[in-house]
Design a protein around this motif. Structure first.
Motif, PDB file in Angstrom:
ATOM      1  N   CYS A 195     -12.933  10.702   3.369  1.00 49.67           N
ATOM      2  CA  CYS A 195     -11.811  11.369   2.715  1.00 49.67           C
ATOM      3  C   CYS A 195     -10.510  10.937   3.374  1.00 49.67           C
ATOM      4  N   ILE A 196      -9.631  10.309   2.594  1.00 54.47           N
ATOM      5  CA  ILE A 196      -8.392   9.743   3.130  1.00 54.47           C
ATOM      6  C   ILE A 196      -7.346  10.833   3.336  1.00 54.47           C
ATOM      7  N   LEU A 197      -6.838  10.950   4.553  1.00 54.38           N
ATOM      8  CA  LEU A 197      -5.746  11.877   4.852  1.00 54.38           C
ATOM      9  C   LEU A 197      -4.399  11.164   4.913  1.00 54.38           C
ATOM     10  N   SER A 198      -4.416   9.927   5.351  1.00 54.07           N
ATOM     11  CA  SER A 198      -3.205   9.107   5.328  1.00 54.07           C
ATOM     12  C   SER A 198      -3.607   7.643   5.315  1.00 54.07           C
ATOM     13  N   GLU A 199      -2.727   6.819   4.770  1.00 53.99           N
ATOM     14  CA  GLU A 199      -3.008   5.393   4.674  1.00 53.99           C
ATOM     15  C   GLU A 199      -1.697   4.647   4.633  1.00 53.99           C
ATOM     16  N   GLY A 200      -1.737   3.361   4.913  1.00 51.00           N
ATOM     17  CA  GLY A 200      -0.511   2.583   4.852  1.00 51.00           C
ATOM     18  C   GLY A 200      -0.645   1.290   5.625  1.00 51.00           C
ATOM     19  N   LEU A 217      -9.610  -1.049  -4.700  1.00 49.64           N
ATOM     20  CA  LEU A 217      -8.557  -1.573  -3.828  1.00 49.64           C
ATOM     21  C   LEU A 217      -9.101  -2.822  -3.133  1.00 49.64           C
ATOM     22  N   THR A 218      -8.476  -3.955  -3.412  1.00 47.86           N
ATOM     23  CA  THR A 218      -8.982  -5.228  -2.887  1.00 47.86           C
ATOM     24  C   THR A 218      -8.095  -5.747  -1.763  1.00 47.86           C
ATOM     25  N   PHE A 219      -8.730  -6.096  -0.666  1.00 45.71           N
ATOM     26  CA  PHE A 219      -8.044  -6.715   0.467  1.00 45.71           C
ATOM     27  C   PHE A 219      -8.434  -8.193   0.485  1.00 45.71           C
ATOM     28  N   TYR A 220      -7.441  -9.070   0.362  1.00 50.02           N
ATOM     29  CA  TYR A 220      -7.685 -10.498   0.258  1.00 50.02           C
ATOM     30  C   TYR A 220      -7.508 -11.198   1.607  1.00 50.02           C
ATOM     31  N   GLU A 221      -8.329 -12.217   1.809  1.00 58.56           N
ATOM     32  CA  GLU A 221      -8.245 -13.054   3.012  1.00 58.56           C
ATOM     33  C   GLU A 221      -8.307 -12.198   4.263  1.00 58.56           C
ATOM     34  N   VAL A 222      -9.345 -11.365   4.327  1.00 62.41           N
ATOM     35  CA  VAL A 222      -9.526 -10.463   5.461  1.00 62.41           C
ATOM     36  C   VAL A 222      -9.989 -11.237   6.686  1.00 62.41           C
ATOM     37  N   SER A 223      -9.338 -10.977   7.790  1.00 64.12           N
ATOM     38  CA  SER A 223      -9.723 -11.602   9.052  1.00 64.12           C
ATOM     39  C   SER A 223     -10.727 -10.731   9.800  1.00 64.12           C
ATOM     40  N   ILE A 233      -7.753  -2.801   9.003  1.00 64.95           N
ATOM     41  CA  ILE A 233      -8.084  -4.034   8.309  1.00 64.95           C
ATOM     42  C   ILE A 233      -6.958  -5.034   8.531  1.00 64.95           C
ATOM     43  N   TYR A 234      -7.312  -6.231   8.995  1.00 65.08           N
ATOM     44  CA  TYR A 234      -6.341  -7.307   9.234  1.00 65.08           C
ATOM     45  C   TYR A 234      -6.525  -8.371   8.164  1.00 65.08           C
ATOM     46  N   LEU A 235      -5.446  -8.700   7.457  1.00 62.68           N
ATOM     47  CA  LEU A 235      -5.577  -9.598   6.318  1.00 62.68           C
ATOM     48  C   LEU A 235      -4.222 -10.185   5.946  1.00 62.68           C
ATOM     49  N   GLN A 236      -4.208 -10.915   4.811  1.00 66.78           N
ATOM     50  CA  GLN A 236      -2.978 -11.536   4.342  1.00 66.78           C
ATOM     51  C   GLN A 236      -2.312 -10.765   3.216  1.00 66.78           C
ATOM     52  N   LYS A 237      -3.094 -10.172   2.283  1.00 66.22           N
ATOM     53  CA  LYS A 237      -2.474  -9.480   1.145  1.00 66.22           C
ATOM     54  C   LYS A 237      -3.476  -8.514   0.527  1.00 66.22           C
ATOM     55  N   ILE A 238      -2.973  -7.581  -0.313  1.00 65.59           N
ATOM     56  CA  ILE A 238      -3.842  -6.619  -0.979  1.00 65.59           C
ATOM     57  C   ILE A 238      -3.538  -6.596  -2.466  1.00 65.59           C
ATOM     58  N   GLY A 239      -4.396  -5.927  -3.231  1.00 64.78           N
ATOM     59  CA  GLY A 239      -4.176  -5.748  -4.668  1.00 64.78           C
ATOM     60  C   GLY A 239      -4.912  -4.504  -5.135  1.00 64.78           C
ATOM     61  N   VAL A 240      -4.336  -3.779  -6.094  1.00 70.23           N
ATOM     62  CA  VAL A 240      -4.943  -2.572  -6.638  1.00 70.23           C
ATOM     63  C   VAL A 240      -5.238  -2.765  -8.120  1.00 70.23           C
ATOM     64  N   LEU A 266       0.815  -1.214   0.000  1.00 65.04           N
ATOM     65  CA  LEU A 266       0.000   0.000   0.000  1.00 65.04           C
ATOM     66  C   LEU A 266       0.850   1.266   0.000  1.00 65.04           C
ATOM     67  N   ASN A 267       2.053   1.184   0.533  1.00 66.85           N
ATOM     68  CA  ASN A 267       2.909   2.367   0.574  1.00 66.85           C
ATOM     69  C   ASN A 267       3.436   2.762  -0.801  1.00 66.85           C
TER      70      ASN A 267
END
Length: 216
Positions: A162-167, A134-140, A209-216, A97-98
């Protein structure tokens, strides 16, 4: 991977105990960053667990590791402090994500697919692109923290955020100190992603969000 993780742990331990030659600190920090990037996506929990086993009453080795990642923007020794912005020095993590910036973009909605995959629909603040999924996979677990500090275990009330910061924040005790999250032991082996921003009522809120991996 085990050999690389052991090498990271060895280097962090050496830095924390000043067992590094004066002219070799920069090379040591660079080695820690490179090795962390190589193991992070698939073996993050193993790395954090190995660092945690070094902990003692006067030293938090997961935080020493974070300081090494953020060099030369060295953070203070965080052990014992009540809190700090998640983006400092967490933006130094080798996170998927960074690689992107969603600053001033809006989360317009989300959907849950295949039970454990969550898709965020984002209107981008960009001259080149209008929207992103933005997809978050295998979300716990997903958590929504309001400005009053209330933790909600779903994202149902999220709209026009409105997103001010993310990571990505390291899933360590320090990052969780100010969160009232139940059953915390069930998410200790997951990756932790966050969004901080303004909701439709213009109040500050956070999404975790707690998960295993992400994808954009």
């Amino acid at each position: 991977m085990k050999q690389k993780i052991n090498k990271i742990v060895e280097l962090v331990h050496n830095v924390a105990n000043y067992w590094v030659e004066e002219d070799d600190y920069t090379n040591t920090y660079n080695s820690i960053r490179l090795l962390t990037k190589e193991v992070w996506n698939t073996h993050h929990s193993e790395l954090l667990n190995e660092l945690n086993q070094l902990d003692n009453p006067t030293a938090d080795y997961q935080l020493f590791w974070l300081e090494c990642l953020s060099f030369p923007r060295k953070s203070p020794n965080l052990n014992g402090l009540d809190g700090m912005p998640l983006s400092l020095p967490y933006s130094a993590l080798p996170s998927d994500l960074n690689e992107f910036s969603f600053h001033d973009s809006k989360i317009e909605g989300f959907s849950i697919k295949d039970q454990s995959n969550v898709v965020f629909y984002i209107k981008l603040d960009s001259w080149q692109y209008d929207k992103s999924e933005l997809t978050f996979y295998e979300v716990s677990n997903c958590f929504h923290q309001t400005d009053e500090g209330l933790i909600i275990e779903n994202l149902d009330n999220i709209q026009d955020f409105c997103i001010l910061s993310e990571g990505e924040a390291p899933n360590i005790s320090f990052a969780l100190k100010h969160l009232n999250i139940p059953n915390i032991s069930s998410i200790k082996d997951k990756r932790l992603f966050y969004f901080f921003g303004l909701n439709s009522s213009k109040t500050y809120e956070s999404i975790y969000i707690y998960l295993q991996k992400i994808g954009v």
